[in-house]
Design a protein around this motif. Structure first.
Motif, PDB file in Angstrom:
ATOM      1  N   LEU A 144       0.863  -1.176   0.000  1.00 44.81           N
ATOM      2  CA  LEU A 144       0.000   0.000   0.000  1.00 44.81           C
ATOM      3  C   LEU A 144       0.901   1.228   0.000  1.00 44.81           C
ATOM      4  N   VAL A 145       0.791   2.032  -1.054  1.00 52.10           N
ATOM      5  CA  VAL A 145       1.691   3.167  -1.239  1.00 52.10           C
ATOM      6  C   VAL A 145       0.895   4.384  -1.683  1.00 52.10           C
ATOM      7  N   ALA A 146       1.534   5.544  -1.617  1.00 56.23           N
ATOM      8  CA  ALA A 146       0.923   6.774  -2.130  1.00 56.23           C
ATOM      9  C   ALA A 146       1.034   6.799  -3.648  1.00 56.23           C
ATOM     10  N   ALA A 147       0.006   7.326  -4.299  1.00 53.73           N
ATOM     11  CA  ALA A 147      -0.031   7.321  -5.757  1.00 53.73           C
ATOM     12  C   ALA A 147       1.088   8.141  -6.380  1.00 53.73           C
ATOM     13  N   SER A 148       1.640   9.095  -5.642  1.00 53.40           N
ATOM     14  CA  SER A 148       2.649   9.986  -6.208  1.00 53.40           C
ATOM     15  C   SER A 148       3.927   9.256  -6.614  1.00 53.40           C
ATOM     16  N   VAL A 149       4.181   8.051  -6.066  1.00 53.09           N
ATOM     17  CA  VAL A 149       5.416   7.337  -6.407  1.00 53.09           C
ATOM     18  C   VAL A 149       5.208   6.331  -7.538  1.00 53.09           C
ATOM     19  N   ILE A 150       3.987   6.251  -8.058  1.00 54.01           N
ATOM     20  CA  ILE A 150       3.689   5.269  -9.092  1.00 54.01           C
ATOM     21  C   ILE A 150       3.502   5.961 -10.441  1.00 54.01           C
ATOM     22  N   ASP A 151       4.262   5.507 -11.430  1.00 54.86           N
ATOM     23  CA  ASP A 151       4.131   5.969 -12.805  1.00 54.86           C
ATOM     24  C   ASP A 151       4.031   4.718 -13.673  1.00 54.86           C
ATOM     25  N   LEU A 152       2.810   4.337 -14.015  1.00 53.54           N
ATOM     26  CA  LEU A 152       2.607   3.087 -14.727  1.00 53.54           C
ATOM     27  C   LEU A 152       3.214   3.100 -16.120  1.00 53.54           C
ATOM     28  N   ASP A 266      -7.115  24.506  -0.732  1.00 53.25           N
ATOM     29  CA  ASP A 266      -7.329  24.084  -2.121  1.00 53.25           C
ATOM     30  C   ASP A 266      -7.183  22.583  -2.314  1.00 53.25           C
ATOM     31  N   GLY A 267      -7.528  21.804  -1.304  1.00 52.03           N
ATOM     32  CA  GLY A 267      -7.466  20.353  -1.442  1.00 52.03           C
ATOM     33  C   GLY A 267      -6.074  19.794  -1.599  1.00 52.03           C
ATOM     34  N   ALA A 268      -5.049  20.568  -1.229  1.00 50.13           N
ATOM     35  CA  ALA A 268      -3.666  20.128  -1.414  1.00 50.13           C
ATOM     36  C   ALA A 268      -3.323  18.920  -0.565  1.00 50.13           C
ATOM     37  N   GLY A 269      -4.113  18.662   0.483  1.00 50.98           N
ATOM     38  CA  GLY A 269      -3.801  17.557   1.369  1.00 50.98           C
ATOM     39  C   GLY A 269      -4.389  16.220   0.965  1.00 50.98           C
ATOM     40  N   ARG A 270      -5.133  16.168  -0.099  1.00 53.90           N
ATOM     41  CA  ARG A 270      -5.774  14.921  -0.507  1.00 53.90           C
ATOM     42  C   ARG A 270      -4.792  14.068  -1.321  1.00 53.90           C
ATOM     43  N   VAL A 271      -4.524  12.856  -0.852  1.00 62.82           N
ATOM     44  CA  VAL A 271      -3.596  11.965  -1.541  1.00 62.82           C
ATOM     45  C   VAL A 271      -4.235  10.590  -1.705  1.00 62.82           C
ATOM     46  N   GLU A 272      -4.014   9.988  -2.862  1.00 60.15           N
ATOM     47  CA  GLU A 272      -4.566   8.667  -3.153  1.00 60.15           C
ATOM     48  C   GLU A 272      -3.654   7.572  -2.595  1.00 60.15           C
ATOM     49  N   THR A 273      -4.273   6.527  -2.068  1.00 65.80           N
ATOM     50  CA  THR A 273      -3.551   5.339  -1.621  1.00 65.80           C
ATOM     51  C   THR A 273      -3.824   4.208  -2.601  1.00 65.80           C
ATOM     52  N   LEU A 274      -2.755   3.584  -3.093  1.00 59.88           N
ATOM     53  CA  LEU A 274      -2.870   2.512  -4.072  1.00 59.88           C
ATOM     54  C   LEU A 274      -2.374   1.201  -3.477  1.00 59.88           C
ATOM     55  N   CYS A 275      -2.954   0.106  -3.929  1.00 64.38           N
ATOM     56  CA  CYS A 275      -2.420  -1.222  -3.657  1.00 64.38           C
ATOM     57  C   CYS A 275      -1.714  -1.680  -4.931  1.00 64.38           C
ATOM     58  N   VAL A 276      -0.415  -1.939  -4.837  1.00 61.81           N
ATOM     59  CA  VAL A 276       0.367  -2.289  -6.023  1.00 61.81           C
ATOM     60  C   VAL A 276       0.928  -3.694  -5.895  1.00 61.81           C
ATOM     61  N   ARG A 277       1.056  -4.374  -7.021  1.00 60.11           N
ATOM     62  CA  ARG A 277       1.690  -5.678  -7.113  1.00 60.11           C
ATOM     63  C   ARG A 277       2.247  -5.840  -8.520  1.00 60.11           C
ATOM     64  N   ARG A 278       3.066  -6.851  -8.702  1.00 59.92           N
ATOM     65  CA  ARG A 278       3.650  -7.078 -10.016  1.00 59.92           C
ATOM     66  C   ARG A 278       2.622  -7.677 -10.969  1.00 59.92           C
TER      67      ARG A 278
END
Length: 316
Positions: A144-152, A266-278
């Motif tokens: 479970l990670v923050a979306a900001s570190v994921i670039d598909l 301005d909603g700057a604090g809203r961050v998405e949480t993603l579940c990532v796997r290979r």
């Protein structure tokens, strides 16, 4: 080429010597040497440069290593698939951000352990970047990670599923709120940012917010645990950025004398949480059950709690 030869080649490449590769593989050095020599003869090129400190990959070896690693991982996944049963069991390695583990997972993990006692679950915590890299390296089955570190586009090996949206708030000692929303940013110009180590997505967002608000010099204090961060904030040593759902209960339980929280504009604090796997990883029954429980826990909802006007101050 023989898959075992490729596995021996990869072990030498990662270990840097015949001796270390033999220890890792549970065999004798002479066997490793013979395998490498046979592979080099088959390919007609040297795969390593030999020197006094060990062995390093040649240019041909560097080109071969990704293919050897892919073969090894494919065989390992095939073995998992053949050994897997219909019921969740066996090892399961998952990761999460420190705050997510503290806020969202305890109850879920207790229920999971009770429902699937044959699963040997290991939870590792760290920054979003660390968890992402561990999934890419196959050290974790999911994280479970923050979306900001994921670039598909840049990381096509990953599958990512949105599980929720957290609201982050600036957390300070209680007397900071006395400055009021009009002047709070100027009062924070020389304060320390109490953060997790580099690679934390919340830290990156806090740095960005402070820079946009005109902070010329960012002073950092890196800590390794959530409790340590909260303790330093309570003491007035600095400020931090944490999930509102984590901070709000602390305000209610400990009262206004402990902490103050401030909503980002301005909603700057809203961050998405993603579940990532290979993408190419085998989904065992244990992993499938874990993913299902994660979806139920987060319920694809926006994880933002209602406003508590008496315990917060909006940042203009």
């Amino acid at each position: 080429m023989d898959s075992t030869d490729l596995a021996f080649f990869a072990a030498v490449a990662h270990g840097g010597s015949i001796t270390r590769a033999a220890a890792r593989l549970g065999t004798v050095p002479s066997n490793v040497t013979q395998r490498i020599q046979r592979l080099e003869q088959q390919l007609g090129v040297p795969l390593f440069y030999r020197h006094g400190r060990g062995m390093t990959l040649s240019h041909a070896g560097e080109r071969l290593l990704p293919y050897a690693s892919t073969v090894a991982h494919t065989l390992a996944e095939a073995g998992k698939a053949m050994q897997a049963g219909a019921e969740p069991s066996g090892p399961l390695l998952v990761g999460a951000m420190e705050t997510t583990a503290a806020l969202r997972l305890p109850d879920m993990l207790v229920r999971y352990a009770m429902d699937f006692p044959e699963v040997d679950l290991i939870l590792r915590t760290g920054t979003s970047q660390q968890m992402r890299d561990a999934v890419l390296a196959r050290s974790l089955d999911a994280a479970l990670v923050a979306a900001s570190v994921i670039d598909l586009a840049a990381q096509p090996e990953l599958l990512a599923e949105l599980v929720g949206v957290e609201e982050l708030v600036l957390v300070t000692a209680p007397w900071v709120s006395l400055f009021g929303p009009a002047s709070i940013w100027s009062s924070l110009q020389d304060t320390k940012l109490i953060v997790f180590r580099d690679g934390c997505s919340y830290r990156a967002l806090l740095e960005s917010v402070m820079r946009r608000r005109g902070t010329a010099r960012l002073r950092m204090m890196e800590l390794g645990s959530l409790d340590a961060i909260l303790g330093c904030v309570r003491a007035g040593i600095g400020v931090s950025l944490l999930p509102r759902a984590l901070v709000e209960p602390l305000l209610v339980d400990a009262g206004l004398a402990s902490l103050a929280m401030h909503v980002l504009p301005d909603g700057a604090g809203r961050v998405e949480t993603l579940c990532v796997r290979r993408r190419d990883g085998f989904v065992s029954a244990a992993l499938a059950a874990f993913l299902q429980r994660v979806r139920q826990q987060f319920d694809h909802s926006v994880l933002v709690t209602p406003a508590l006007p008496l315990t917060e101050s909006p940042l203009a």
